[in-house]
Design an enzyme around this catalytic site. Structure first.
Site, mmCIF file in Angstrom:
data_model
loop_
_atom_site.group_PDB
_atom_site.id
_atom_site.type_symbol
_atom_site.label_atom_id
_atom_site.label_comp_id
_atom_site.label_asym_id
_atom_site.label_seq_id
_atom_site.Cartn_x
_atom_site.Cartn_y
_atom_site.Cartn_z
ATOM 1 N N LEU A 36 0.879 -1.155 0.104
ATOM 2 C CA LEU A 36 -0.135 -0.054 -0.043
ATOM 3 C C LEU A 36 0.997 1.299 -0.181
ATOM 4 O O LEU A 36 0.489 2.387 -0.359
ATOM 5 C CB LEU A 36 -0.713 0.052 1.409
ATOM 6 C CG LEU A 36 -2.255 -0.706 1.123
ATOM 7 C CD1 LEU A 36 -3.215 -0.258 2.332
ATOM 8 C CD2 LEU A 36 -3.014 -0.480 -0.215
ATOM 9 N N SER A 37 1.972 1.089 0.270
ATOM 10 C CA SER A 37 2.910 2.468 0.428
ATOM 11 C C SER A 37 3.777 2.519 -0.971
ATOM 12 O O SER A 37 4.458 1.627 -1.259
ATOM 13 C CB SER A 37 4.094 2.112 1.473
ATOM 14 O OG SER A 37 5.056 2.975 1.378
ATOM 15 N N PRO A 38 3.557 3.498 -1.672
ATOM 16 C CA PRO A 38 4.127 3.900 -2.900
ATOM 17 C C PRO A 38 5.720 4.064 -2.740
ATOM 18 O O PRO A 38 6.453 3.691 -3.642
ATOM 19 C CB PRO A 38 3.442 4.965 -3.531
ATOM 20 C CG PRO A 38 2.828 5.514 -2.308
ATOM 21 C CD PRO A 38 2.527 4.478 -1.361
#
Length: 214
Positions: free
Chosen positions: A15-17
């Site tokens: 979920l963390s770019p």
């Protein structure tokens, strides 16, 4: 005789770019630097809760900044990253628990496939539909059946707790184990500092002779 590789742990969540950006840079440098890169799938929501932090996208000004920042960084680092159209549904409602349990199961059962499968899951969230990452339908189904097992749940919880003990308040977190000391670096923009700690040369996010095409 070459010295033993230094151990780096990369804690990340799909979920963390910014985790994706840091992941790609470290994967490029693992063949150039004398390092043993250990990929550690973690749960960003649990880390946020444990540290009292909150997703930056919940703040309108930060959310607006992030979209442009990630777009520019993707161009600079040569990662095909873009905000999903259903951003708030993906990030705030669906979450990443199932995805990170799946990666945990991959790490337990097929650790050599973890890098490629992680990349394809980032593609699915942040870029385009993922490929099968070289995994057969039977393998994928077998792993999906294991994401609810105590073994997988406990492994993901333990890895996330390890990140918290290192002082994580978000992701990505890179932990360098050097000469009996532990250095925790937050974010995807600390690679030059990491090179300094390792005594290695920093040649930018896309080092020469490395094919960065994803």
């Amino acid at each position: 005789m070459m010295p033993a590789p230094r151990t780096l742990e990369l804690f990340y969540d799909v979920l963390s770019p910014y985790s994706w950006l840091g992941f790609e840079v470290l994967c490029r440098y693992k063949k150039l630097w004398n390092i043993n890169l250990q990929l550690r799938p973690s749960l960003i929501a649990a880390i946020m809760k444990d540290s009292g932090n909150q997703p930056p996208a919940l703040l309108p000004r930060k959310a607006q900044y992030l979209q442009n920042d990630i777009r520019l960084l993707g161009q600079h680092i040569q990662v095909p990253i873009q905000f999903p159209k259903d951003f708030f549904s993906v990030i705030l409602e669906k979450g990443s628990l199932s995805a990170m349990r799946f990666l945990t199961a991959v790490n337990l059962e097929h650790p050599k496939m973890l890098e490629k499968v992680s990349r394809e899951l980032w593609m699915r969230v942040w870029s385009r539909a993922a490929e099968k990452a070289g995994m057969s339908t039977e393998q994928a189904q077998g792993l999906l059946e294991k994401i609810s097992t105590p073994k997988v749940k406990n492994e993901l919880r333990d890895t996330t707790n390890a990140a918290c003990k290192y002082g994580a308040f978000g992701l990505p977190v890179t932990v360098a184990h050097l000469d009996g000391q532990t250095h925790m670096l937050f974010g995807s923009d600390r690679m030059e500092l990491l090179a300094h700690l390792l005594g290695e040369k920093w040649m930018g996010p896309v080092p020469p002779a490395i094919n960065a095409k994803i």
